[in-house]
Design a protein around this motif. Structure first.
Motif, mmCIF file in Angstrom:
data_model
loop_
_atom_site.group_PDB
_atom_site.id
_atom_site.type_symbol
_atom_site.label_atom_id
_atom_site.label_comp_id
_atom_site.label_asym_id
_atom_site.label_seq_id
_atom_site.Cartn_x
_atom_site.Cartn_y
_atom_site.Cartn_z
ATOM 1 N N ALA A 129 0.773 -1.307 0.004
ATOM 2 C CA ALA A 129 0.055 -0.088 -0.116
ATOM 3 C C ALA A 129 0.751 1.277 0.019
ATOM 4 O O ALA A 129 1.952 1.189 0.758
ATOM 5 N N ASP A 130 0.594 2.214 -0.931
ATOM 6 C CA ASP A 130 1.309 3.539 -0.797
ATOM 7 C C ASP A 130 1.439 4.115 0.422
ATOM 8 O O ASP A 130 2.559 4.641 0.858
ATOM 9 N N GLU A 131 0.354 3.979 1.193
ATOM 10 C CA GLU A 131 0.505 4.603 2.708
ATOM 11 C C GLU A 131 1.442 4.257 3.545
ATOM 12 O O GLU A 131 1.861 4.712 4.583
ATOM 13 N N GLY A 166 7.147 3.241 -7.966
ATOM 14 C CA GLY A 166 5.909 2.573 -7.536
ATOM 15 C C GLY A 166 5.194 3.150 -6.451
ATOM 16 O O GLY A 166 4.007 2.708 -5.906
ATOM 17 N N PHE A 167 5.804 4.082 -5.501
ATOM 18 C CA PHE A 167 5.183 4.582 -4.304
ATOM 19 C C PHE A 167 5.637 5.784 -4.108
ATOM 20 O O PHE A 167 6.440 6.240 -4.787
ATOM 21 N N GLY A 168 4.796 6.699 -3.280
ATOM 22 C CA GLY A 168 5.217 7.849 -3.035
ATOM 23 C C GLY A 168 4.783 8.684 -4.331
ATOM 24 O O GLY A 168 3.724 8.648 -4.922
ATOM 25 N N SER A 169 5.824 9.461 -4.575
ATOM 26 C CA SER A 169 5.530 10.329 -5.927
ATOM 27 C C SER A 169 5.391 9.411 -7.235
ATOM 28 O O SER A 169 5.017 10.065 -8.270
ATOM 29 N N SER A 170 5.787 8.419 -7.301
ATOM 30 C CA SER A 170 5.653 7.508 -8.549
ATOM 31 C C SER A 170 4.598 6.431 -8.174
ATOM 32 O O SER A 170 4.580 5.214 -8.760
ATOM 33 N N PRO A 292 -8.448 -17.136 -11.990
ATOM 34 C CA PRO A 292 -8.873 -15.659 -12.279
ATOM 35 C C PRO A 292 -7.791 -14.538 -11.819
ATOM 36 O O PRO A 292 -7.925 -13.493 -12.012
ATOM 37 N N TYR A 293 -6.608 -15.313 -11.043
ATOM 38 C CA TYR A 293 -5.957 -14.227 -10.376
ATOM 39 C C TYR A 293 -5.008 -13.527 -11.514
ATOM 40 O O TYR A 293 -4.711 -12.299 -11.058
ATOM 41 N N ASP A 294 -4.869 -13.965 -12.546
ATOM 42 C CA ASP A 294 -3.943 -13.163 -13.561
ATOM 43 C C ASP A 294 -4.544 -11.824 -13.831
ATOM 44 O O ASP A 294 -4.187 -10.759 -14.131
ATOM 45 N N SER A 295 -6.156 -11.657 -13.622
ATOM 46 C CA SER A 295 -6.721 -10.643 -14.204
ATOM 47 C C SER A 295 -7.092 -9.640 -12.913
ATOM 48 O O SER A 295 -7.217 -8.518 -12.976
ATOM 49 N N MET A 296 -6.785 -10.157 -11.872
ATOM 50 C CA MET A 296 -6.962 -9.350 -10.576
ATOM 51 C C MET A 296 -5.585 -8.578 -10.174
ATOM 52 O O MET A 296 -5.783 -7.586 -9.372
ATOM 53 N N ILE A 297 -4.364 -9.334 -10.413
ATOM 54 C CA ILE A 297 -3.316 -8.723 -9.826
ATOM 55 C C ILE A 297 -2.997 -7.321 -9.980
ATOM 56 O O ILE A 297 -2.578 -6.613 -9.191
ATOM 57 N N GLU A 298 -3.160 -6.917 -11.227
ATOM 58 C CA GLU A 298 -2.890 -5.626 -11.595
ATOM 59 C C GLU A 298 -3.695 -4.405 -10.643
ATOM 60 O O GLU A 298 -2.916 -3.502 -10.180
ATOM 61 N N ARG A 299 -4.955 -5.013 -10.084
ATOM 62 C CA ARG A 299 -5.851 -3.980 -9.324
ATOM 63 C C ARG A 299 -5.280 -4.045 -7.923
ATOM 64 O O ARG A 299 -4.897 -3.299 -7.202
ATOM 65 N N LEU A 300 -4.747 -5.471 -7.365
ATOM 66 C CA LEU A 300 -4.328 -5.924 -6.196
ATOM 67 C C LEU A 300 -3.136 -4.931 -5.888
ATOM 68 O O LEU A 300 -2.822 -4.493 -4.871
ATOM 69 N N PHE A 301 -2.161 -4.885 -6.831
ATOM 70 C CA PHE A 301 -0.813 -4.252 -6.706
ATOM 71 C C PHE A 301 -0.625 -2.749 -6.901
ATOM 72 O O PHE A 301 0.296 -2.670 -7.546
ATOM 73 N N SER A 304 -3.125 0.378 -3.495
ATOM 74 C CA SER A 304 -4.296 0.751 -2.830
ATOM 75 C C SER A 304 -4.622 -0.264 -1.636
ATOM 76 O O SER A 304 -5.212 0.142 -0.766
ATOM 77 N N TYR A 305 -3.766 -1.152 -1.764
ATOM 78 C CA TYR A 305 -4.164 -2.403 -0.757
ATOM 79 C C TYR A 305 -2.824 -2.798 0.101
ATOM 80 O O TYR A 305 -1.632 -2.714 -0.263
ATOM 81 N N GLU A 306 -3.261 -3.254 1.441
ATOM 82 C CA GLU A 306 -2.230 -3.736 2.269
ATOM 83 C C GLU A 306 -2.382 -5.155 1.957
ATOM 84 O O GLU A 306 -3.095 -5.923 1.250
ATOM 85 N N MET A 307 -1.146 -5.717 2.745
ATOM 86 C CA MET A 307 -0.944 -7.247 2.389
ATOM 87 C C MET A 307 -2.050 -8.122 2.618
ATOM 88 O O MET A 307 -2.556 -8.933 2.119
#
Lengths: 438, 414
Positions: A129-131, A166-170, A292-301, A304-307
């Motif tokens: 998660a970015d936070e 991938g985090f913070g400003s990027s 179906p996980y291949d199509s979910m992973i982009e959103r999961l990572f 926005s989400y914590e582990m």
């Protein structure tokens, strides 16, 4: 009637005037940017921090210890991603400050400033998660957090923690998870930017650089130490030594260890590696991950989400029906199929095939339950035996903190982090004392 | 007419104080100050527009009434002698709040009657609060709590008969609030600066009945208004902070006045007023932010703070005596209950029950112009707070405080 109209006009004008005078509700912004390219996101006094470190039982934090104030700057900088494209990233620079210090502490800090601060480049562990990124957490909470409390407040180093791409400003950019080149780029480019910022800001640095990091940060530390010695550093810092800690340096071996299992407690790590490597190598994620996980992973990572949230979706089962990875992927890894691109990518991104010239202390807990101790042991063996490295040593953290090589103490991956940092900081501080004098 | 209008609406500053029951300010005219606000049933001038607009119907129908004035308020410091439990320990917390000065202008106007109808308007400052502490413990809670307000209150009366009148009014209230808290002197690096403002509306009703020429009965009601102070806040942890959109709602409570006035020998009028203020609508103080604040600050600056104030009663008595055709003498007394229970008393408003004494005079210079001076002393009783019974974990005694008001005003009839 005319008079009444006039009166109401005045009344209306006054009422409007009162309404428009609402400028009294504004407060000048607390977090406005400084003109030097960074801004203060944490400025915390030593007294409260000292109490907190003692309460947490941090090694080295005692009532008579000098704990420095903690001032952290958010700095943006340019780096290059896995495709060599420029990315605006961010990092946290933590400087020991005089805030809350007593007279003796102030004198000590003044002496250190006169000699210049030594700098620790520190890679943070895996986050999703970015936070959780260093600058984001610091900007939101304004409190000291994590390893810089040890490195800067307890041991007096300037600590540099890049958020990584991938985090913070990027945050919009996919995090190149455990990919050697962009990870090293984000570390060393931040060191360069922080050094320039320090010069502008009048923060006295003595040019010494130490590199460390835990877990993914250990991987980042080894990758950036390697990149530094390969001449890819433009910061002008002088690398003194490094202490990579508990990192998955042998990526193929780590992957093989995982696929040998039926299930895994934390599938998020291998899923992120698969996603990151597929993107970096221009492959389809469905070559590695089952539907179906291949199509979910982009959103999961996407940051926005914590582990815990990610792992509520992903299966613990490694492969087979309802598993995460395709069975042919598992078979190829187990067979060490050299035609399988993923195997070769994992090996390419294992920063152990070289011989460090500067001192390197690899720290790892014997009881590590996520990244086995054997990874560090094998890494040291490869660097020593295959590449002739003379200056690489392996330190079991439990032995170091108990001063007993035969200790039965075992710390898990999570439990090990703080003690490992305390050991690394102590090693760096000893080296600094010999060279700088404090 | 225009210059009178300009004079009527001259507002110099907002009110910034708190001296009478919590943060209401009932004294908004020369007569109200001189009579301790025992000024509801027997109002004879422009301030009828505020204190009892139904009485506008009984004023001379061919005359317009204009009244203006200014009240200087001095708030002595409040002393606290006691301890504060904070951050796991007991701290000596003896301190005095800052002395405060404030100026309250007011204006009232009643226009000539048009048939049985008549309108008037008042500009007043109905609520206000300013409490500032420099001492280390108190600053952590209330370095500054300020509430300022101005109200424009047009009203319309209707004369039902020679002895009965009704009135209703609209209240447009503008208010600003400012809150500062700073715990840094206690070694806790937490600070808040917040400013907000609001425009809101409410209404008021009035009824006057005069069963005999020398007996006046009245009831007035002012509705509750929610002051949702919306603005911005900076919340600091040490030297770093974040900026938020922020708001906090505090009530301007409804009030009911029931009054009776009796005039003896055409020269001496005694008025009794019972005032009920519905403070029980103030249940908690809950600061709202437009995004989550720093975790470490949530207990201090985000968690709602219970208030649970109670409805309060105020008893007022006022006497005015027409000493001569030119001179009217006035005096008054009130007993004003605090609405704040011991449980939720805080440094931002350490209120207590009060005895209020007042006096004043009016001089009639001509058929058109009169002027006068009033003075009011608000004596606050000392108040004990037991640490185990107070949610703010303070224990000790609040003493002194109170207020001294000096009002100068004029009335012009034309």
């Amino acid at each position: 009637m005319k008079k009444m109209k006039k009166l109401f006009a005045v009344l209306t004008a006054i009422l409007l005037g009162v309404v428009l005078s609402g400028c009294g509700a504004s407060v000048s912004e607390a977090d406005s940017k400084s003109p030097d390219g960074g801004r203060v996101v944490v400025d915390f006094p030593s007294s409260l921090l000292k109490r907190s470190l003692i309460e947490k039982g941090v090694i080295g934090a005692e009532s008579n210890t000098t704990v420095f104030g903690y001032r952290a700057y958010l700095i943006e900088y340019e780096t290059k991603d896995e495709k060599g494209e420029s990315v605006t990233a961010s990092g946290l620079m933590v400087v020991p400050s005089e805030s809350g210090l007593d007279e003796a502490g102030r004198k000590k800090l003044e002496y250190m400033k006169a000699k210049g601060f030594s700098t620790v480049l520190d890679g943070h562990g895996t986050i999703f998660a970015d936070e959780e990124a260093p600058t984001v957490g610091a900007s939101m909470q304004n409190v000291p957090e994590g390893s810089p409390t040890i490195l800067s407040s307890l041991y007096g180093f300037v600590t540099l923690q890049p958020d990584y791409i991938g985090f913070g400003s990027s945050v919009g950019h996919q995090h190149p998870y455990l990919l050697e080149a962009p990870t090293a780029n984000s570390m060393l480019d931040f060191a360069k930017a922080a050094k320039e910022f320090a010069e502008k800001k009048g923060i006295p640095l003595n040019g010494q650089l130490y590199i460390t990091g835990y877990s993914e940060g250990g991987y980042a530390a080894l990758s950036s130490a390697k990149a530094y010695e390969e001449g890819r550093d433009e910061s002008g810092f002088s690398l003194q030594m490094s202490a990579p800690m508990a990192g998955p340096y042998l990526m193929y071996h780590v992957a093989r260890g995982i696929v040998e299992l039926d299930s895994i407690e934390h599938p998020s790590f291998i899923a992120d590696v698969a996603y990151s490597y597929a993107l970096a190598y221009g492959k389809s994620l469905s070559q590695l991950v089952q539907s179906p996980y291949d199509s979910m992973i982009e959103r999961l990572f996407d940051g926005s989400y914590e582990m815990e949230e990610i792992e509520a979706v992903l299966p613990k089962l490694i492969s087979g029906e309802g598993g995460l990875l395709r069975e042919d992927v598992v078979d190829s890894i187990l067979a060490d199929d050299s035609d399988f691109w993923f195997n070769e990518a994992l090996k390419e991104n294992s920063p152990v095939y070289w011989a460090p010239k500067r001192a390197m202390f690899m720290l790892h807990c014997l009881g590590d339950d996520i990244v086995p101790y054997a990874i560090s042991a094998s890494s040291v063996s490869i660097m020593r035996d295959s590449y002739g490295a003379q200056s690489v040593s392996l330190i079991p953290v439990e032995a170091a903190i108990s001063s007993n090589p035969d200790t039965s103490l075992r710390l898990s991956h999570t439990e090990c982090a703080l003690p490992a940092y305390a050991v690394a900081a102590s090693i760096f501080a000893n080296a600094r004392k010999k060279t700088i004098g404090y | 007419m225009n210059r009178y209008a300009k004079s009527l609406f001259t507002i110099a500053t907002f009110t910034t104080l708190a001296y009478s029951g919590a943060y209401k300010i009932p004294e908004q005219s020369l007569s109200a100050v001189a009579l301790s606000a025992a000024h509801v049933a027997h109002t004879t001038g422009a301030d009828s527009a505020y204190y009892n607009p139904a009485n506008m119907a009984f004023l001379d129908r061919d005359t317009s009434y204009l009244e203006g004035g200014i009240t200087a308020v001095y708030l002595p410091s409040i002393d606290f002698d006691g301890m504060q439990y904070l951050d796991g320990g007991l701290l000596p917390a003896g301190a005095s709040s800052r002395k405060e000065w404030a100026v309250i202008p007011y204006d009232h106007f009643v226009y000539k009657a048009e048939g049985d109808w008549r309108w008037g308007v008042s500009i007043t400052s109905p609520v206000g609060l300013s409490k500032r502490w420099n001492s280390s413990v108190q600053r952590a809670f209330a370095e500054e709590f300020t509430l300022t307000s101005v109200e424009i209150n047009p009203s319309l009366s209707y004369r039902l008969s020679d002895n009965l009148a009704l009135a209703a009014g609209l209240r447009f209230i503008y208010s600003e609030g400012e809150v500062r808290s700073d715990a840094s002197k206690l070694g806790l690096p937490f600070k808040r600066v917040m400013k907000g403002n609001v425009v809101t509306a409410a209404y008021n009703l009035a009824l006057s009945y005069r069963p005999m020429p020398d007996l006046e009965l009245a009831a007035t009601f002012r509705s509750k208004a929610e002051l949702e102070e919306k603005g911005e806040a900076n919340l600091y942890v040490g030297g770093a902070g974040r900026h938020f959109g922020a708001s906090v709602t505090i009530p301007m409570p409804a009030t009911l006045n029931i009054a009776v006035a009796k005039t003896f020998m055409d020269t001496l009028t005694m008025e009794l007023v019972y005032e009920r203020t519905y403070w029980s609508s103030y249940k908690r103080l809950d600061f709202q932010y437009d995004s989550p604040i720093q975790n470490i600050l949530i207990p201090l600056f985000d968690d709602p703070k219970d208030k649970y104030w109670k409805d309060s009663d105020t008893w007022r008595v006022g006497i005015s005596y027409n000493y001569s055709d030119r001179v009217t003498l006035m005096c008054g007394y009130s007993y004003d209950e605090t609405p704040i229970p011991q449980k939720t008393l805080g440094y931002e408003l350490p209120d207590s029950d009060a005895h209020i004494f007042s006096a004043g005079f009016k001089i009639r210079e001509s058929d058109k112009l009169s002027w006068g001076v009033g003075v009011l002393y608000d004596y606050k009783k000392s108040r004990d707070v037991k640490m185990g019974e107070n949610i703010n974990a303070m224990g000790g005694e609040f003493d002194k405080g109170g207020a001294l008001l000096l009002t100068g005003g004029y009335e012009y009839r034309f």
